[in-house]
Design a protein around this motif. Sequence first.
Motif, PDB file in Angstrom:
ATOM      1  N   THR A  41       8.633  -3.617 -10.518  1.00 28.64           N
ATOM      2  CA  THR A  41       9.702  -4.523 -11.077  1.00 28.64           C
ATOM      3  C   THR A  41      10.135  -4.203 -12.398  1.00 28.64           C
ATOM      4  OG1 THR A  41       8.194  -6.187 -11.763  1.00 28.64           O
ATOM      5  CG2 THR A  41       8.774  -6.246  -9.428  1.00 28.64           C
ATOM      6  N   GLY A  42      11.098  -5.157 -12.587  1.00 26.59           N
ATOM      7  CA  GLY A  42      11.531  -4.857 -14.194  1.00 26.59           C
ATOM      8  C   GLY A  42      10.455  -5.141 -15.217  1.00 26.59           C
ATOM      9  N   ALA A  43       9.536  -6.051 -14.648  1.00 28.42           N
ATOM     10  CA  ALA A  43       8.287  -6.676 -15.590  1.00 28.42           C
ATOM     11  C   ALA A  43       7.193  -5.755 -15.343  1.00 28.42           C
ATOM     12  CB  ALA A  43       7.987  -7.993 -15.005  1.00 28.42           C
ATOM     13  N   GLY A  44       7.354  -4.532 -14.573  1.00 28.50           N
ATOM     14  CA  GLY A  44       6.113  -3.516 -14.413  1.00 28.50           C
ATOM     15  C   GLY A  44       5.145  -3.812 -13.349  1.00 28.50           C
ATOM     16  N   TYR A  45       5.469  -4.780 -12.574  1.00 34.50           N
ATOM     17  CA  TYR A  45       4.687  -5.045 -11.293  1.00 34.50           C
ATOM     18  C   TYR A  45       4.784  -4.189 -10.314  1.00 34.50           C
ATOM     19  CZ  TYR A  45       3.884  -9.818 -13.151  1.00 34.50           C
ATOM     20  OH  TYR A  45       3.682 -10.886 -14.022  1.00 34.50           O
ATOM     21  N   ARG A  46       3.433  -3.795  -9.816  1.00 38.09           N
ATOM     22  CA  ARG A  46       3.482  -2.834  -8.685  1.00 38.09           C
ATOM     23  C   ARG A  46       3.817  -3.194  -7.281  1.00 38.09           C
ATOM     24  NH1 ARG A  46      -0.496  -2.208 -12.448  1.00 38.09           N
ATOM     25  NH2 ARG A  46      -1.108  -0.278 -13.223  1.00 38.09           N
ATOM     26  N   GLY A  47       4.540  -2.500  -6.537  1.00 34.94           N
ATOM     27  CA  GLY A  47       4.953  -2.873  -5.213  1.00 34.94           C
ATOM     28  C   GLY A  47       4.646  -1.817  -4.285  1.00 34.94           C
ATOM     29  N   TYR A  48       3.787  -2.052  -3.282  1.00 36.26           N
ATOM     30  CA  TYR A  48       3.287  -0.869  -2.221  1.00 36.26           C
ATOM     31  C   TYR A  48       4.219  -0.804  -1.101  1.00 36.26           C
ATOM     32  CZ  TYR A  48      -0.623  -0.273  -5.443  1.00 36.26           C
ATOM     33  OH  TYR A  48      -1.462  -0.080  -6.590  1.00 36.26           O
ATOM     34  N   THR A  49       4.588   0.204  -0.638  1.00 36.62           N
ATOM     35  CA  THR A  49       5.562   0.140   0.446  1.00 36.62           C
ATOM     36  C   THR A  49       4.437   0.725   1.730  1.00 36.62           C
ATOM     37  OG1 THR A  49       5.730   2.690   0.224  1.00 36.62           O
ATOM     38  CG2 THR A  49       7.582   1.107  -0.630  1.00 36.62           C
ATOM     39  N   ASP A  50       4.983   0.593   2.842  1.00 39.38           N
ATOM     40  CA  ASP A  50       4.105   1.067   4.204  1.00 39.38           C
ATOM     41  C   ASP A  50       3.617   2.349   3.955  1.00 39.38           C
ATOM     42  OD1 ASP A  50       4.489  -1.477   5.175  1.00 39.38           O
ATOM     43  OD2 ASP A  50       5.972  -0.678   6.532  1.00 39.38           O
ATOM     44  N   ALA A  51       4.486   3.401   3.430  1.00 36.91           N
ATOM     45  CA  ALA A  51       3.937   4.711   3.187  1.00 36.91           C
ATOM     46  C   ALA A  51       2.807   4.860   2.232  1.00 36.91           C
ATOM     47  CB  ALA A  51       5.286   5.682   2.577  1.00 36.91           C
ATOM     48  N   ASP A  52       2.933   3.828   0.893  1.00 40.54           N
ATOM     49  CA  ASP A  52       1.814   3.893  -0.025  1.00 40.54           C
ATOM     50  C   ASP A  52       0.513   3.384   0.648  1.00 40.54           C
ATOM     51  OD1 ASP A  52       3.845   4.504  -1.985  1.00 40.54           O
ATOM     52  OD2 ASP A  52       4.420   2.497  -2.320  1.00 40.54           O
ATOM     53  N   ILE A  53       0.644   2.321   1.521  1.00 45.03           N
ATOM     54  CA  ILE A  53      -0.383   1.914   2.068  1.00 45.03           C
ATOM     55  C   ILE A  53      -0.906   2.802   3.092  1.00 45.03           C
ATOM     56  CG2 ILE A  53      -1.217  -0.007   3.780  1.00 45.03           C
ATOM     57  CD1 ILE A  53       0.904  -1.807   2.158  1.00 45.03           C
ATOM     58  N   GLU A  54      -0.456   3.558   3.739  1.00 38.73           N
ATOM     59  CA  GLU A  54      -0.797   4.813   4.507  1.00 38.73           C
ATOM     60  C   GLU A  54      -1.557   5.628   3.568  1.00 38.73           C
ATOM     61  OE1 GLU A  54       1.553   7.211   7.501  1.00 38.73           O
ATOM     62  OE2 GLU A  54       2.410   5.240   7.656  1.00 38.73           O
ATOM     63  N   ARG A  55      -1.062   6.178   2.694  1.00 36.20           N
ATOM     64  CA  ARG A  55      -1.943   7.057   1.833  1.00 36.20           C
ATOM     65  C   ARG A  55      -3.235   6.223   1.116  1.00 36.20           C
ATOM     66  NH1 ARG A  55      -1.024  11.506  -1.149  1.00 36.20           N
ATOM     67  NH2 ARG A  55      -2.092  11.749  -3.393  1.00 36.20           N
ATOM     68  N   LEU A  56      -2.957   5.212   0.801  1.00 34.66           N
ATOM     69  CA  LEU A  56      -4.375   4.465   0.501  1.00 34.66           C
ATOM     70  C   LEU A  56      -5.383   4.528   1.721  1.00 34.66           C
ATOM     71  CD1 LEU A  56      -5.981   2.788  -1.500  1.00 34.66           C
ATOM     72  CD2 LEU A  56      -4.703   0.767  -0.566  1.00 34.66           C
ATOM     73  N   HIS A  57      -5.075   4.262   2.993  1.00 31.24           N
ATOM     74  CA  HIS A  57      -5.827   4.141   3.921  1.00 31.24           C
ATOM     75  C   HIS A  57      -6.430   5.606   3.984  1.00 31.24           C
ATOM     76  CE1 HIS A  57      -5.821   0.166   6.124  1.00 31.24           C
ATOM     77  NE2 HIS A  57      -4.586   0.348   5.441  1.00 31.24           N
ATOM     78  N   MET A  58      -5.583   6.867   4.079  1.00 28.92           N
ATOM     79  CA  MET A  58      -6.214   8.076   3.970  1.00 28.92           C
ATOM     80  C   MET A  58      -7.109   8.409   2.813  1.00 28.92           C
ATOM     81  SD  MET A  58      -2.858  10.552   5.340  1.00 28.92           S
ATOM     82  CE  MET A  58      -4.211  11.891   5.582  1.00 28.92           C
ATOM     83  N   VAL A  59      -6.821   7.788   1.642  1.00 26.93           N
ATOM     84  CA  VAL A  59      -7.762   7.966   0.706  1.00 26.93           C
ATOM     85  C   VAL A  59      -9.157   7.269   0.941  1.00 26.93           C
ATOM     86  CG1 VAL A  59      -8.159   6.978  -1.803  1.00 26.93           C
ATOM     87  CG2 VAL A  59      -6.279   8.431  -1.138  1.00 26.93           C
ATOM     88  N   LEU A  60      -9.039   6.280   1.744  1.00 22.58           N
ATOM     89  CA  LEU A  60     -10.304   5.333   1.959  1.00 22.58           C
ATOM     90  C   LEU A  60     -10.989   6.202   2.964  1.00 22.58           C
ATOM     91  CD1 LEU A  60      -8.624   1.614   1.917  1.00 22.58           C
ATOM     92  CD2 LEU A  60     -10.030   2.912   0.188  1.00 22.58           C
ATOM     93  N   VAL A  61     -10.477   6.726   4.016  1.00 22.36           N
ATOM     94  CA  VAL A  61     -10.992   7.468   5.008  1.00 22.36           C
ATOM     95  C   VAL A  61     -11.925   8.805   4.346  1.00 22.36           C
ATOM     96  CG1 VAL A  61     -10.819   8.953   6.977  1.00 22.36           C
ATOM     97  CG2 VAL A  61      -9.588   6.596   6.877  1.00 22.36           C
ATOM     98  N   TYR A  62     -11.015   9.303   3.683  1.00 18.06           N
ATOM     99  CA  TYR A  62     -11.790  10.646   2.750  1.00 18.06           C
ATOM    100  C   TYR A  62     -12.886  10.185   2.076  1.00 18.06           C
ATOM    101  CZ  TYR A  62      -8.274  13.594   4.913  1.00 18.06           C
ATOM    102  OH  TYR A  62      -7.452  14.208   5.582  1.00 18.06           O
ATOM    103  N   ARG A  63     -12.660   9.175   1.456  1.00 17.63           N
ATOM    104  CA  ARG A  63     -14.015   8.587   0.361  1.00 17.63           C
ATOM    105  C   ARG A  63     -15.013   8.063   1.493  1.00 17.63           C
ATOM    106  NH1 ARG A  63     -13.144   3.222  -2.876  1.00 17.63           N
ATOM    107  NH2 ARG A  63     -13.595   2.281  -0.877  1.00 17.63           N
ATOM    108  N   ALA A  64     -15.041   7.288   2.395  1.00 15.05           N
ATOM    109  CA  ALA A  64     -15.926   7.237   3.243  1.00 15.05           C
ATOM    110  C   ALA A  64     -16.734   8.280   4.075  1.00 15.05           C
ATOM    111  CB  ALA A  64     -15.455   5.988   4.520  1.00 15.05           C
ATOM    112  N   ALA A  65     -15.745   9.241   4.015  1.00 13.56           N
ATOM    113  CA  ALA A  65     -16.431  10.482   4.416  1.00 13.56           C
ATOM    114  C   ALA A  65     -17.246  11.325   3.602  1.00 13.56           C
ATOM    115  CB  ALA A  65     -15.276  11.435   5.064  1.00 13.56           C
ATOM    116  N   GLY A  66     -17.322  10.773   2.390  1.00 15.07           N
ATOM    117  CA  GLY A  66     -17.949  11.659   1.413  1.00 15.07           C
ATOM    118  C   GLY A  66     -17.085  12.867   0.506  1.00 15.07           C
ATOM    119  N   LEU A  67     -15.827  12.809   0.628  1.00  9.53           N
ATOM    120  CA  LEU A  67     -15.151  13.895   0.188  1.00  9.53           C
ATOM    121  C   LEU A  67     -14.779  13.622  -1.192  1.00  9.53           C
ATOM    122  CD1 LEU A  67     -12.664  14.837   3.030  1.00  9.53           C
ATOM    123  CD2 LEU A  67     -14.789  16.117   2.115  1.00  9.53           C
TER     124      LEU A  67
END
Length: 87
Positions: A41-67
């Motif tokens: 936003t103009g004030a600098g707030y973060r906004g997550y799209t569905d694609a961003d959330i998908e990437r986050l889920h991938m990060v969480l899967v890899y983190r849980a796998a110990g990578l």
Amino acid sequence: MVAMEMCAARTVGSVAGLTGVSVRTLHHYDHIGLVVPSVRTGAGYRGYTDADIERLHMVLVYRAAGLALDEPDVDVVAGAELAALLW
């Protein structure tokens, strides 16, 4: 990045609640470039799209796998996204 009003994006708090990841962790992932929200936003707030959330889920899967996701020469998540595009 686009303005939050122009597209449907979730706030950092709602993404934290949805995924079980703390707001602080989401801010850290943004800071290191692992999961960067597509919307600011103009004030600098973060906004997550569905694609961003998908990437986050991938990060969480890899983190849980110990990578290790913090090695500078390897972006496991980007590599997996590229592999998915090639299949």
